[in-house]
Scaffold this motif. Structure first.
Motif, mmCIF file in Angstrom:
data_model
loop_
_atom_site.group_PDB
_atom_site.id
_atom_site.type_symbol
_atom_site.label_atom_id
_atom_site.label_comp_id
_atom_site.label_asym_id
_atom_site.label_seq_id
_atom_site.Cartn_x
_atom_site.Cartn_y
_atom_site.Cartn_z
ATOM 1 N N THR A 92 -23.656 -17.859 -7.462
ATOM 2 C CA THR A 92 -22.098 -17.492 -7.570
ATOM 3 C C THR A 92 -21.577 -16.849 -8.725
ATOM 4 O OG1 THR A 92 -21.599 -19.644 -8.127
ATOM 5 C CG2 THR A 92 -21.553 -19.585 -5.816
ATOM 6 N N GLN A 143 -26.260 -13.701 2.775
ATOM 7 C CA GLN A 143 -25.481 -14.486 1.641
ATOM 8 C C GLN A 143 -24.126 -14.087 1.642
ATOM 9 O OE1 GLN A 143 -27.953 -12.646 -1.215
ATOM 10 N NE2 GLN A 143 -29.151 -14.498 -1.378
ATOM 11 N N TYR A 203 -20.839 -15.614 0.020
ATOM 12 C CA TYR A 203 -20.021 -16.520 -0.907
ATOM 13 C C TYR A 203 -18.400 -16.193 -0.970
ATOM 14 C CZ TYR A 203 -24.702 -17.166 -2.158
ATOM 15 O OH TYR A 203 -26.186 -17.187 -2.114
ATOM 16 N N TRP A 238 -14.820 -23.490 -2.752
ATOM 17 C CA TRP A 238 -15.953 -22.750 -2.643
ATOM 18 C C TRP A 238 -16.409 -22.780 -1.366
ATOM 19 C CZ3 TRP A 238 -21.424 -25.053 -4.317
ATOM 20 C CH2 TRP A 238 -22.336 -24.051 -3.938
ATOM 21 N N HIS A 291 -19.705 -21.359 0.919
ATOM 22 C CA HIS A 291 -21.051 -20.798 0.689
ATOM 23 C C HIS A 291 -21.620 -20.737 2.059
ATOM 24 C CE1 HIS A 291 -25.154 -21.148 -1.611
ATOM 25 N NE2 HIS A 291 -25.368 -21.332 -0.487
#
Length: 267
Positions: free
Chosen positions: A9, A176, A178, A207, A209
């Motif tokens: 991150t 991915q 984020y 956050w 994810h």
């Protein structure tokens, strides 16, 4: 820091938003005692009575890299990065703005090298793109020579593909995604003599994810190659709320100079 400080991150601050940073090795100051190894403390830029700004750009393409030992041909690598920042007064001596934006787009390649035999058809360099955007803003209000307020917020979006290479085929990789949001409201009091400081803050970190397999389905593991992945999807959503008050007292007397720190944190 903490969870959202993981390598994947990264920092919630654009590099041009940093005024300075410090790396604390053990032992720490009192406010960092929950850390396990080391602590990086970063301070962002703030506006002043003078308008200032800068911009930067970076380009690296296929002609600027070399083929490594595992690549039959040189991949079509490309990396573009740019950023800009602006800071200055909204109301002279009272209200100041500082903002930064950074964008990077990398066409990175990972090398898949299964052992010889029927698996060589899966060998090659495969695109693993990475795209990152970070926006940061800070408002500073000087109420008086002793009291200052700061409102600081950031947004970071990172999208990419990876987790394959070596003996893991490209279809064993993951996507991915984020999303990191931070906000902090802070009041700082400094006594007229400068020997006492109190800092109170309210902090929010969100956050999201999200890691999904590039090819949903089972994982097949052979001595020479692996197809698919059984460890994903991995979806994490966290919201951190924290109220902190820290006070520092400097004491100078006949016995010498001393610093006393105390505070409270609810999270």
């Amino acid at each position: 820091g903490n969870i959202v400080g993981l390598g994947q991150t990264g920092s919630p601050l654009p590099q041009e938003a940093l005024e300075q940073f410090r790396v604390y090795m053990n032992p720490y100051d009192a406010e960092y005692t929950r850390a396990g190894s080391y602590v990086i403390s970063a301070e962002s830029r703030r506006g002043t009575n003078t308008w200032q700004g800068s911009a930067f750009g970076f380009l690296q393409n296929k002609s600027l890299i070399a083929r490594n030992a595992f690549q039959v041909v040189k991949p079509n690598y490309g990396r573009d990065q740019f950023g800009l920042n602006l800071r200055g007064p909204l109301a002279k001596d009272k209200l100041f703005l500082a903002t930064s934006y950074e964008f990077s787009n990398t066409n990175f390649y990972l090398d898949v090298n299964p052992t010889s035999g029927p698996w060589t058809q899966y060998k090659g360099s495969f695109l693993a793109p990475q795209k990152n955007q970070t926006l940061y803003g800070r408002l500073t209000y000087v109420q008086s020579p002793t009291i200052t307020y700061d409102e600081m917020g950031s947004v970071r979006f990172l999208d990419g593909q990876g987790n394959f290479g070596n003996k893991v085929a490209q279809n064993g990789g993951i996507s991915q995604k984020y999303r990191i949001y931070t906000d902090q409201l802070r009041q700082r009091y400094l006594s007229p003599g400068g020997n006492f400081e109190n800092e109170a803050s309210l902090q929010v970190v969100i956050w999201n994810h999200n890691e999904l397999p590039l090819r949903p389905g089972p994982q097949f593991t052979y001595p020479g190659v692996t197809f698919g992945t059984s460890g994903f999807p991995l979806i994490l959503k966290e919201t951190h709320l924290r109220v902190v008050d820290r006070a520092t007292k400097n004491i100078d007397n006949a016995s010498g100079s001393h610093v006393l720190k105390f505070g409270v944190e609810l999270s």
